[in-house]
Design a protein around this motif. Structure first.
Motif, short mmCIF file in Angstrom:
data_model
loop_
_atom_site.label_atom_id
_atom_site.label_comp_id
_atom_site.label_asym_id
_atom_site.label_seq_id
_atom_site.Cartn_x
_atom_site.Cartn_y
_atom_site.Cartn_z
N LEU A 159 116.56 100.85 106.54
CA LEU A 159 115.66 100.66 105.39
C LEU A 159 116.36 101.05 104.09
O LEU A 159 116.25 100.35 103.08
CB LEU A 159 114.39 101.49 105.58
CG LEU A 159 113.44 101.03 106.69
CD1 LEU A 159 112.36 102.08 106.93
CD2 LEU A 159 112.80 99.70 106.32
N VAL A 203 119.15 98.38 103.26
CA VAL A 203 118.58 97.12 102.78
C VAL A 203 118.06 97.28 101.37
O VAL A 203 118.26 96.40 100.52
CB VAL A 203 117.46 96.64 103.73
CG1 VAL A 203 116.70 95.46 103.13
CG2 VAL A 203 118.05 96.24 105.08
N GLN A 204 117.39 98.39 101.09
CA GLN A 204 116.88 98.65 99.76
C GLN A 204 118.02 98.71 98.74
O GLN A 204 117.92 98.17 97.63
CB GLN A 204 116.09 99.97 99.74
CG GLN A 204 115.46 100.33 98.41
CD GLN A 204 114.35 99.38 98.01
OE1 GLN A 204 113.57 98.92 98.84
NE2 GLN A 204 114.29 99.05 96.72
N ASN A 262 114.99 95.54 97.76
CA ASN A 262 113.64 95.53 98.35
C ASN A 262 113.76 95.65 99.86
O ASN A 262 114.86 95.64 100.42
CB ASN A 262 112.88 94.25 97.97
CG ASN A 262 113.59 92.99 98.47
OD1 ASN A 262 113.64 92.71 99.66
ND2 ASN A 262 114.17 92.23 97.53
N SER A 263 112.61 95.76 100.52
CA SER A 263 112.58 95.90 101.98
C SER A 263 111.79 94.76 102.62
O SER A 263 111.08 94.96 103.62
CB SER A 263 111.97 97.26 102.38
OG SER A 263 112.72 98.32 101.84
N SER A 274 115.16 90.06 103.26
CA SER A 274 116.32 90.93 103.04
C SER A 274 116.89 91.44 104.36
O SER A 274 118.10 91.55 104.53
CB SER A 274 115.92 92.12 102.15
OG SER A 274 115.51 91.67 100.89
N PHE A 275 116.00 91.74 105.33
CA PHE A 275 116.47 92.17 106.64
C PHE A 275 117.23 91.05 107.36
O PHE A 275 118.22 91.30 108.05
CB PHE A 275 115.30 92.65 107.50
CG PHE A 275 114.83 94.03 107.15
CD1 PHE A 275 115.52 95.14 107.60
CD2 PHE A 275 113.72 94.23 106.35
CE1 PHE A 275 115.11 96.43 107.28
CE2 PHE A 275 113.29 95.50 106.02
CZ PHE A 275 113.99 96.60 106.49
N TYR A 329 120.58 90.94 105.83
CA TYR A 329 121.35 92.08 106.30
C TYR A 329 121.92 91.79 107.69
O TYR A 329 123.11 92.00 107.95
CB TYR A 329 120.46 93.33 106.35
CG TYR A 329 121.17 94.58 106.83
CD1 TYR A 329 121.72 95.48 105.94
CD2 TYR A 329 121.30 94.86 108.20
CE1 TYR A 329 122.37 96.63 106.37
CE2 TYR A 329 121.95 95.99 108.65
CZ TYR A 329 122.48 96.87 107.73
OH TYR A 329 123.12 98.00 108.18
#
Length: 295
Positions: free
Chosen positions: A222, A225-226, A231-232, A236-237, A240
């Motif tokens: 978390l 990614v932030q 952002n989360s 975005s994940f 990643y």
């Protein structure tokens, strides 16, 4: 306590449920699966993070950076063959601070730097002492396998008692006595008995996996990614994971390959310990830089 933490607590109870109703084989397979998935994944984007630290607007991967990173991992792995005792001590000390850092990264920046560093190390070391004391014979067996010596027979439960006393004295001296600090660490102090329950209830690998994934790897993911995407969100994940995929796959395959050389659970645990140590050294440095930049 935020929503994520509530989910982690519920998931931890799920881990206790697996221990109560699953076989030792189920525990072992589930623990290894978690470690090889989320556990390895949370360190698979170190190179992207290092690239961001060095030159945020540069496209593509710096090959020199890649070679230096691989060199550190290889040297860490070789250290377990050349100087295993030094490698184990270095890994436990580095990981103690790294684990404690993940819990305390949000603490008030008004803390004196030395107090922050000492608390992080002591908290992480207490986690290791709890885990090792819960599985004293197995841990000493792993250390004997790694060092090729039967002379290492640590009284981990006595070490745990000493660690608890020292940690309690530090909390009373540098936290309880200073207004405002106790509130910031209360959650993590209250979690310690819960972690002890997890460690003492399951096997060594399962207890470690539940803590490592739920309370270290996921919070670390978390934070990363932030930092990388601002952002989360799920998008975005996905970005990643896409960026980390090949490095995660190579590490997961490499660690899994070592399991084929294991003739017992103890040997498998020893190989896993050494493999995680090799990738922890550079990852701990990366996260130290990330938290400093995010402060």
């Amino acid at each position: 306590m935020n929503k994520i933490e509530k989910i982690l607590i519920l998931a931890s109870f799920g881990g206790l449920f697996v221990r109560s109703y699953g076989s030792a084989t189920v525990e072992l397979i589930a623990g290894l699966t978690l470690i090889l998935s989320f556990g390895v994944l949370h360190g698979a984007n170190d190179l992207l993070l290092l690239q961001q630290f060095k030159s945020p607007h540069t496209l593509g991967l710096d090959r020199h950076l890649l070679m230096r990173y691989i060199a550190v991992v290889v040297l860490a792995a070789l250290l377990f063959f050349w100087l295993p005792v030094l490698a184990i001590i270095s890994f436990v000390l580095t990981s103690s601070y790294h684990f404690g850092e993940q819990h305390s990264e949000r603490y008030d920046s008004s803390w004196k730097a030395l107090d922050r560093y000492v608390f992080r190390f002591l908290y992480g070391w207490l986690l290791f002492a709890l885990l090792f004391a819960a599985h004293q014979a197995e841990v000493n067996g792993v250390l004997a396998t790694l060092t090729h010596s039967n002379l290492l027979d640590f009284p981990w439960r006595r070490i745990l008692v000493g660690t608890v006393i020292f940690f309690a004295l530090f909390v009373l001296w540098r936290i309880v006595s200073i207004p405002g600090r106790l509130q910031s660490v209360a959650r993590d102090l209250l979690l310690l008995p819960f972690f002890a329950l997890i460690f003492f209830s399951g096997s060594l690998i399962w207890g470690f996996a539940v803590y490592f994934i739920l309370w270290h790897s996921i919070p670390s993911l978390l934070a990363q990614v932030q930092f990388l995407y601002g952002n989360s969100e799920w998008r975005s994940f996905r970005m990643y994971f896409k960026s980390a995929f090949w490095y995660w796959l190579a590490a997961a395959i490499g660690i899994t390959a070592t399991f084929f050389f294991s003739s017992s659970v103890q040997e498998l645990t020893s190989f896993l310990f050494a493999a995680l140590a090799a990738i922890t050294f550079p990852h701990a440095f990366v996260m130290l830089r990330l938290f400093k930049k995010s402060a």
